[in-house]
Structure formats: structure tokens, C-alpha cells
Design an enzyme around this catalytic site. Sequence first.
Site, PDB file in Angstrom:
ATOM      1  N   VAL A  57       0.869  -1.183   0.000  1.00 49.75           N
ATOM      2  CA  VAL A  57       0.000   0.000   0.000  1.00 49.75           C
ATOM      3  C   VAL A  57       0.901   1.227   0.000  1.00 49.75           C
ATOM      4  O   VAL A  57       2.035   1.192   0.479  1.00 49.75           O
ATOM      5  CB  VAL A  57      -0.950   0.030   1.210  1.00 49.75           C
ATOM      6  CG1 VAL A  57      -1.965  -1.098   1.123  1.00 49.75           C
ATOM      7  CG2 VAL A  57      -0.186  -0.027   2.520  1.00 49.75           C
ATOM      8  N   SER A  58       0.399   2.322  -0.539  1.00 50.40           N
ATOM      9  CA  SER A  58       1.235   3.506  -0.706  1.00 50.40           C
ATOM     10  C   SER A  58       1.366   4.331   0.560  1.00 50.40           C
ATOM     11  O   SER A  58       2.409   4.921   0.833  1.00 50.40           O
ATOM     12  CB  SER A  58       0.680   4.388  -1.829  1.00 50.40           C
ATOM     13  OG  SER A  58       0.682   3.688  -3.052  1.00 50.40           O
TER      14      SER A  58
END
Length: 229
Positions: A8-9
Site C-alpha cells: 500500500v502507498s
Amino acid sequence: MLIGYMRVSKTDGSQTMDLQRDALLVAGVDAGHLYEDQASGNKDDRAELTACLKALRANEDTLVVWKLDRLGRNLHHLVNTVHSLTERGIGLKVLTGQGATIDTTTPAGKLVFGIFAALAEFERELISERTKAGLASARARGRKGGRPYTMTVAKLRLAAAAMGQPETKISELCTELGITRQTLYRYVSPTGELRPAAHQLLNTRKSSPRKTEHIVPHKPGISPPYDTK
């Protein structure tokens, strides 16, 4: 054995791994064989991805990801990563998204990825072509591309004075000037004589409207004719 990778960013908790984790578990990946990163896909230093790729065993394991964008930061990086896996005999499976048909353990999956590889090569050729065109255009306007000189007239002045002195230590001189030994010898001989690259640098400076400096090679036993402070 199946090895899963998730990413996930954002690291502020606004994004979770739950959707990816559930999909990987359903696909048969053991919970103990999951690697996860909380980092932007544009970052090179994704520690868990590095660990995951190192943990994969040649001719035994398959890497499983939820979507292609979880793995590669761009098309070029993605193609290189999968090419490296293929060379090691490691498969890749993509569960959903545009790359869901990719499974390099099957002939059909290898064909799809071959198309990706061709597109990546096309992209590299376009970049190379645009770069060459840009350099040609700059040269036509009197500008030169490439890296700037690491040697300057001021550094050349000090190097010429120091090289002719027997007590000069080359390593210390290079550190002081912020250049490599190779660069030093490209411009100045061990006795302090200026080499062709040095004359080219001086001629380049003479062509500019700024005031140029006169360089006199230092001879052993003779004090430098200028202040070296």
C-alpha cells in the site's frame, strides 16, 4: 511453493492490506509466506520486496501479487523484475486487474508477458530517440550536452602546482579537489605538465565572456608563480 507480496502507498493507516491479503490467502498462499510494504510504488528501496525476491527459490517457488501495480514501479522495472524471475525459474501469478491473465508458469501467460516486454523495449527506444534528437538540437544551437566538467580552471591551477612537488600525495590532492585520480591524470601529468584535456578546458573558458585565468605548469624545484590559497 507460493510466495505473496502486498503493498500500500500510505503509511498513515488510511490504506490497509486486508483486500490483498484475503485474495492471496484464497489463491493458496500461506499466511507465513506473505511480504508487505507500506511505501510508494515509485520508491526503489522497498525492503520487503527486496527480501521477498531474495527468498524465492529457483525452480520451486511462484510469486503471487494482487495486481501488477503492486509489484513494479513502472513498466521498465516490472519487465526487468519478471525477466529476472524467469531466468531463475520462478513463476509469477497476477490475481486481478489488467494483468490477471499473466501466469508465467503457463504458455499463455508467457505470451502475454512477451507483449509487455516488447512494449517496454519500444518505450526504451523512444526515450533513446528523443534524447538523441534533443542533443542534436542543442548542438545545432551551440550548446553541448553531457556531464559538466568535474575539473575547473581553479582546480587545474592547484593541481598543476601540486603535481610537480615530490611531497604531494595524490590521494590527498584528489580528496582536496573533489576529483578522482583518473580525472586528475587526464588533465595533469605526474610532473605537473598540462595535458590536452587541460588545454581544451582552458580554450573553452577563453571562449566565454568572463575573464580567464592564466595557467603556468609548475616545475620541480621552482615555487609556484601564483597564490594557491
